[in-house]
Design an enzyme around this catalytic site. Sequence first.
Site, PDB file in Angstrom:
ATOM      1  N   TYR A   1      -3.375  -0.901  -1.377  1.00  0.00           N
ATOM      2  CA  TYR A   1      -3.156  -1.056  -2.820  1.00  0.00           C
ATOM      3  C   TYR A   1      -1.719  -0.807  -3.243  1.00  0.00           C
ATOM      4  O   TYR A   1      -1.420  -0.793  -4.422  1.00  0.00           O
ATOM      5  CB  TYR A   1      -4.089  -0.113  -3.590  1.00  0.00           C
ATOM      6  CG  TYR A   1      -3.980   1.334  -3.166  1.00  0.00           C
ATOM      7  CD1 TYR A   1      -2.999   2.161  -3.719  1.00  0.00           C
ATOM      8  CD2 TYR A   1      -4.830   1.871  -2.212  1.00  0.00           C
ATOM      9  CE1 TYR A   1      -2.881   3.486  -3.332  1.00  0.00           C
ATOM     10  CE2 TYR A   1      -4.728   3.190  -1.821  1.00  0.00           C
ATOM     11  CZ  TYR A   1      -3.749   3.994  -2.380  1.00  0.00           C
ATOM     12  OH  TYR A   1      -3.631   5.300  -1.992  1.00  0.00           O
ATOM     13  N   GLY A   2      -0.808  -0.602  -2.328  1.00  0.00           N
ATOM     14  CA  GLY A   2       0.574  -0.262  -2.696  1.00  0.00           C
ATOM     15  C   GLY A   2       1.584  -1.064  -1.905  1.00  0.00           C
ATOM     16  O   GLY A   2       1.577  -2.285  -1.929  1.00  0.00           O
ATOM     17  N   THR A   3       2.436  -0.368  -1.177  1.00  0.00           N
ATOM     18  CA  THR A   3       3.535  -1.033  -0.475  1.00  0.00           C
ATOM     19  C   THR A   3       3.075  -1.863   0.709  1.00  0.00           C
ATOM     20  O   THR A   3       3.878  -2.558   1.320  1.00  0.00           O
ATOM     21  CB  THR A   3       4.590  -0.010   0.001  1.00  0.00           C
ATOM     22  OG1 THR A   3       3.996   0.861   0.964  1.00  0.00           O
ATOM     23  CG2 THR A   3       5.167   0.777  -1.179  1.00  0.00           C
ATOM     24  N   LEU A   4       1.777  -1.831   1.041  1.00  0.00           N
ATOM     25  CA  LEU A   4       1.234  -2.678   2.104  1.00  0.00           C
ATOM     26  C   LEU A   4       0.648  -3.983   1.567  1.00  0.00           C
ATOM     27  O   LEU A   4       0.203  -4.825   2.346  1.00  0.00           O
ATOM     28  CB  LEU A   4       0.162  -1.913   2.894  1.00  0.00           C
ATOM     29  CG  LEU A   4       0.687  -0.793   3.782  1.00  0.00           C
ATOM     30  CD1 LEU A   4      -0.441   0.143   4.192  1.00  0.00           C
ATOM     31  CD2 LEU A   4       1.387  -1.372   5.006  1.00  0.00           C
TER      32      LEU A   4
ATOM     33  N   GLU B   1       1.168   6.710   6.248  1.00  0.00           N
ATOM     34  CA  GLU B   1       0.528   7.419   5.139  1.00  0.00           C
ATOM     35  C   GLU B   1       0.540   8.940   5.318  1.00  0.00           C
ATOM     36  O   GLU B   1      -0.054   9.659   4.517  1.00  0.00           O
ATOM     37  CB  GLU B   1      -0.906   6.919   4.952  1.00  0.00           C
ATOM     38  CG  GLU B   1      -1.028   5.412   4.784  1.00  0.00           C
ATOM     39  CD  GLU B   1      -0.392   4.859   3.518  1.00  0.00           C
ATOM     40  OE1 GLU B   1       0.204   5.645   2.734  1.00  0.00           O
ATOM     41  OE2 GLU B   1      -0.485   3.655   3.295  1.00  0.00           O
TER      42      GLU B   1
END
Length: 178
Positions: free
Chosen positions: A19-22, A89
């Site tokens: 849900y973010g930088t991936l 993470e």
Amino acid sequence: MSLTEAGAGTAAELPFFVYGTLLPGEPNHDLFLRGRTTGERPAVLPGALLYDGPGYPYAVEGHGAVHGTLITAVPGVYGELLGLLDHLEEYLGPDHPRNLYERVIRTVEFPVAGDPVAGDPGAGAGGAEAPVAGERPVRAWVYLAAAAVTRSLRTSGILIPDGRWITGRPPPPGRRTP
């Protein structure tokens, strides 16, 4: 509910909800996921809230939904990908006191085209599969903020109300979180 739902072994080759930088188009997608996935689909994590972080977001359990992508690893690279994501993470093991995130199993849903929760501007782009009406939810690994980070976010964090991470957004006013 425990962090890893009952009956789920850590060796299960589940897909990952990111849900973010991936996310496709974000900086860590190419670094960690390019060539290591067979599928990337818009998805929604119900029962979660999204908070702004120092260049990346945090998801925590709550009354809301986080929008992201469900990724499936290429056969034969699952263990490598799991290790890379755990390192990225800062996940050292279940409930480890130095975890930034906890890797947990959660149920992820697929938005239906035209559904107000779909609205992902990147949906259908970059080789992503389109959502199909009536698709069943799936279980996936999700990295949620660890306990200490969650406590800090709940008291002084900046909530992202629509549950969608976008880099390049102007920083919201107020104090930054961990």
